[in-house]
Scaffold this motif. Structure first.
Motif, PDB file in Angstrom:
ATOM      1  N   ARG A 184       1.000  -1.233   0.054  1.00  0.00           N
ATOM      2  CA  ARG A 184      -0.094  -0.113  -0.068  1.00  0.00           C
ATOM      3  C   ARG A 184       0.891   1.296   0.037  1.00  0.00           C
ATOM      4  NH1 ARG A 184      -2.956  -0.198   4.857  1.00  0.00           N
ATOM      5  NH2 ARG A 184      -4.035   1.905   4.129  1.00  0.00           N
ATOM      6  N   LEU A 185       1.986   1.037   0.554  1.00  0.00           N
ATOM      7  CA  LEU A 185       2.810   2.436   0.447  1.00  0.00           C
ATOM      8  C   LEU A 185       3.270   2.864  -0.990  1.00  0.00           C
ATOM      9  CD1 LEU A 185       4.400   4.536   2.291  1.00  0.00           C
ATOM     10  CD2 LEU A 185       6.492   2.760   2.307  1.00  0.00           C
ATOM     11  N   GLU A 186       3.475   1.548  -1.728  1.00  0.00           N
ATOM     12  CA  GLU A 186       3.904   1.833  -3.066  1.00  0.00           C
ATOM     13  C   GLU A 186       2.832   2.370  -3.852  1.00  0.00           C
ATOM     14  OE1 GLU A 186       6.165  -1.619  -4.943  1.00  0.00           O
ATOM     15  OE2 GLU A 186       5.634  -0.857  -6.904  1.00  0.00           O
ATOM     16  N   ALA A 187       1.512   1.725  -3.411  1.00  0.00           N
ATOM     17  CA  ALA A 187       0.297   2.533  -3.957  1.00  0.00           C
ATOM     18  C   ALA A 187       0.285   4.116  -3.539  1.00  0.00           C
ATOM     19  CB  ALA A 187      -0.887   1.960  -3.790  1.00  0.00           C
ATOM     20  N   ALA A 188       0.830   4.513  -2.449  1.00  0.00           N
ATOM     21  CA  ALA A 188       0.408   5.764  -2.151  1.00  0.00           C
ATOM     22  C   ALA A 188       1.993   6.692  -2.707  1.00  0.00           C
ATOM     23  CB  ALA A 188       0.665   5.943  -0.709  1.00  0.00           C
ATOM     24  N   ALA A 189       3.045   6.016  -3.209  1.00  0.00           N
ATOM     25  CA  ALA A 189       4.026   6.748  -3.722  1.00  0.00           C
ATOM     26  C   ALA A 189       3.793   7.013  -5.041  1.00  0.00           C
ATOM     27  CB  ALA A 189       5.302   5.723  -3.801  1.00  0.00           C
ATOM     28  N   CYS A 190       4.633   8.432  -5.630  1.00  0.00           N
ATOM     29  CA  CYS A 190       4.229   8.576  -6.934  1.00  0.00           C
ATOM     30  C   CYS A 190       4.804   7.401  -8.051  1.00  0.00           C
ATOM     31  CB  CYS A 190       4.943  10.045  -7.079  1.00  0.00           C
ATOM     32  SG  CYS A 190       6.537  10.031  -6.797  1.00  0.00           S
ATOM     33  N   THR A 191       4.484   7.824  -9.278  1.00  0.00           N
ATOM     34  CA  THR A 191       4.834   6.535 -10.273  1.00  0.00           C
ATOM     35  C   THR A 191       6.417   6.607 -10.417  1.00  0.00           C
ATOM     36  OG1 THR A 191       4.391   8.484 -11.769  1.00  0.00           O
ATOM     37  CG2 THR A 191       2.817   6.815 -11.653  1.00  0.00           C
ATOM     38  N   CYS A 192       7.030   7.572 -10.016  1.00  0.00           N
ATOM     39  CA  CYS A 192       8.319   7.807 -10.080  1.00  0.00           C
ATOM     40  C   CYS A 192       9.017   6.538  -9.564  1.00  0.00           C
ATOM     41  CB  CYS A 192       9.001   8.960  -9.621  1.00  0.00           C
ATOM     42  SG  CYS A 192       8.256  10.585  -9.973  1.00  0.00           S
ATOM     43  N   TYR A 193       8.339   6.037  -8.528  1.00  0.00           N
ATOM     44  CA  TYR A 193       9.352   4.880  -7.818  1.00  0.00           C
ATOM     45  C   TYR A 193       9.234   3.882  -8.950  1.00  0.00           C
ATOM     46  CZ  TYR A 193      10.038   0.904  -5.163  1.00  0.00           C
ATOM     47  OH  TYR A 193      10.471  -0.301  -4.441  1.00  0.00           O
ATOM     48  N   ARG A 194       8.198   3.363  -9.259  1.00  0.00           N
ATOM     49  CA  ARG A 194       7.972   2.157 -10.343  1.00  0.00           C
ATOM     50  C   ARG A 194       8.729   2.308 -11.505  1.00  0.00           C
ATOM     51  NH1 ARG A 194       8.380  -2.751  -9.786  1.00  0.00           N
ATOM     52  NH2 ARG A 194       7.242  -2.647  -7.698  1.00  0.00           N
ATOM     53  N   ILE A 195       8.732   3.574 -12.041  1.00  0.00           N
ATOM     54  CA  ILE A 195       9.431   3.947 -13.329  1.00  0.00           C
ATOM     55  C   ILE A 195      10.928   3.544 -13.255  1.00  0.00           C
ATOM     56  CG2 ILE A 195      10.267   5.703 -14.770  1.00  0.00           C
ATOM     57  CD1 ILE A 195       7.400   7.006 -14.450  1.00  0.00           C
ATOM     58  N   VAL A 196      11.569   4.103 -12.061  1.00  0.00           N
ATOM     59  CA  VAL A 196      13.144   3.737 -11.963  1.00  0.00           C
ATOM     60  C   VAL A 196      13.333   2.426 -11.523  1.00  0.00           C
ATOM     61  CG1 VAL A 196      15.175   4.404 -10.496  1.00  0.00           C
ATOM     62  CG2 VAL A 196      13.569   6.417 -11.249  1.00  0.00           C
ATOM     63  N   LYS A 197      12.497   1.692 -10.675  1.00  0.00           N
ATOM     64  CA  LYS A 197      12.646   0.430 -10.151  1.00  0.00           C
ATOM     65  C   LYS A 197      12.529  -0.412 -11.205  1.00  0.00           C
ATOM     66  CE  LYS A 197      11.784  -2.577  -6.228  1.00  0.00           C
ATOM     67  NZ  LYS A 197      12.636  -3.603  -7.170  1.00  0.00           N
ATOM     68  N   ASP A 198      11.695  -0.045 -12.168  1.00  0.00           N
ATOM     69  CA  ASP A 198      11.331  -1.210 -13.490  1.00  0.00           C
ATOM     70  C   ASP A 198      12.452  -1.198 -14.457  1.00  0.00           C
ATOM     71  OD1 ASP A 198       8.921  -2.078 -12.380  1.00  0.00           O
ATOM     72  OD2 ASP A 198       7.572  -1.003 -13.934  1.00  0.00           O
ATOM     73  N   LEU A 199      12.927   0.038 -14.425  1.00  0.00           N
ATOM     74  CA  LEU A 199      14.336   0.239 -15.377  1.00  0.00           C
ATOM     75  C   LEU A 199      15.373  -0.629 -14.843  1.00  0.00           C
ATOM     76  CD1 LEU A 199      15.099   1.949 -18.041  1.00  0.00           C
ATOM     77  CD2 LEU A 199      16.031   3.548 -16.390  1.00  0.00           C
ATOM     78  N   GLN A 200      15.606  -0.423 -13.447  1.00  0.00           N
ATOM     79  CA  GLN A 200      16.938  -1.000 -12.680  1.00  0.00           C
ATOM     80  C   GLN A 200      16.393  -2.550 -12.903  1.00  0.00           C
ATOM     81  OE1 GLN A 200      17.905   0.787  -8.871  1.00  0.00           O
ATOM     82  NE2 GLN A 200      18.421  -1.323  -8.200  1.00  0.00           N
ATOM     83  N   ASP A 201      15.416  -2.888 -12.654  1.00  0.00           N
ATOM     84  CA  ASP A 201      14.936  -4.390 -12.625  1.00  0.00           C
ATOM     85  C   ASP A 201      15.381  -5.063 -13.771  1.00  0.00           C
ATOM     86  OD1 ASP A 201      14.240  -4.316  -9.768  1.00  0.00           O
ATOM     87  OD2 ASP A 201      12.484  -4.510 -10.004  1.00  0.00           O
ATOM     88  N   SER A 202      14.992  -4.237 -14.923  1.00  0.00           N
ATOM     89  CA  SER A 202      15.002  -4.883 -16.162  1.00  0.00           C
ATOM     90  C   SER A 202      16.456  -4.966 -16.731  1.00  0.00           C
ATOM     91  CB  SER A 202      14.174  -4.210 -17.302  1.00  0.00           C
ATOM     92  OG  SER A 202      14.705  -2.829 -17.218  1.00  0.00           O
TER      93      SER A 202
END
Ligand SMILES: [Zn+2]
Length: 260
Positions: free
Chosen positions: A239-257
């Motif tokens: 739920r914290l991730e849902a509350a975070a702005c999309t910036c978190y997921r954008i950077v994390k996905d790039l890094q994970d890939s």
């Protein structure tokens, strides 16, 4: 000295970093390397660096590795510590523009042949790193193609993170940025609990202390975090991730890939 007396941790407690069951990031090719840049090097190269050129060091909360316009004496490959890259906003304020954990290296200007830091590099989470002197790094980097490739790749990831952070700082509300920042910190420290003062967070997020209190209260009321006396605990990561702005997921996905 621009950053003198500005250290966001000057009066803060040391960051205790209790370990928990947080999953360790996947290591690509070199399973014994805790730093993901070193992890992709061929085993022989990695062993040679480890036995001859890299030196393990303990970095402690509040330690400054570089000052802006200061010489880079060593480059650091964090294994379980966390380093913030801070820029000065004015005489009284600093702002975090990047964060380096075990996914990267501190001292990236060296990759571009520059021996001077543009930012302050401040240890935000105590832990270990492998360091190499600037002179040795310069010589090694020139001839080590896999290291060049790994660090060019990381340059891309760090630039993406810094660009996203710039957009984030301008457009996203403090509570969403705080949520993002806590997740990024948690990922790199591999812990769901850490110590942070309001003052430190204010510097990281570029808001006043009262702004930190407000943002943290919003997340606390929603039972996403517990924050008392400088101790933060993430209660509900999803739920914290849902509350975070999309910036978190954008950077994390790039890094994970990049690590896939
Ligand atoms: Zn954002």
């Amino acid at each position: 000295m621009l950053f003198q007396n500005l250290s966001p941790v000057a009066n803060g407690p040391p960051a205790a970093l209790p370990r928990n069951q947080h999953p360790r990031p996947r290591v690509a090719k070199q399973p014994s390397a805790a730093n993901l840049v070193l992890a992709v090097l061929p085993r022989k190269d990695y062993q040679r660096l480890l036995t001859g050129l890299l030196e393990p060091v303990e970095l402690t909360y509040g330690q400054v590795l570089y000052e802006p316009a200061g010489q880079i004496g060593h480059v650091y490959f964090p294994t379980d510590c966390l380093v913030s890259l801070l820029t000065a906003v004015d005489k009284n304020r600093t702002l975090e523009v990047g964060m380096v954990g075990n996914e990267g290296m501190v001292g990236m200007p060296m990759v571009l042949g520059i021996g001077v830091s543009a930012v302050q590099a401040l240890v935000q989470g105590s832990g270990t790193a492998l360091r190499m002197s600037a002179a040795r790094f310069r010589a090694e980097f020139r001839k080590n193609l896999p290291l060049q490739r790994a660090l060019f790749h990381y340059t891309h990831l760090l630039m993406a993170q810094v660009s996203q952070t710039a957009a984030c700082n301008r457009f996203h509300p403090a509570e969403a940025r705080l949520a993002r920042w806590l997740l990024m910190t948690s990922d790199r420290l591999r812990a769901d609990e850490f110590r942070l003062t309001h003052e430190f967070l204010a510097h990281m997020l570029g808001v006043r202390r009262v702004g930190v209190t407000k943002a943290a209260s919003v997340l606390e009321r929603r039972e996403l975090i517990d924050y008392s006396r400088g101790h933060i605990r993430i209660l509900d990561r999803k739920r914290l991730e849902a509350a975070a702005c999309t910036c978190y997921r954008i950077v994390k996905d790039l890094q994970d890939s990049a690590q896939a």
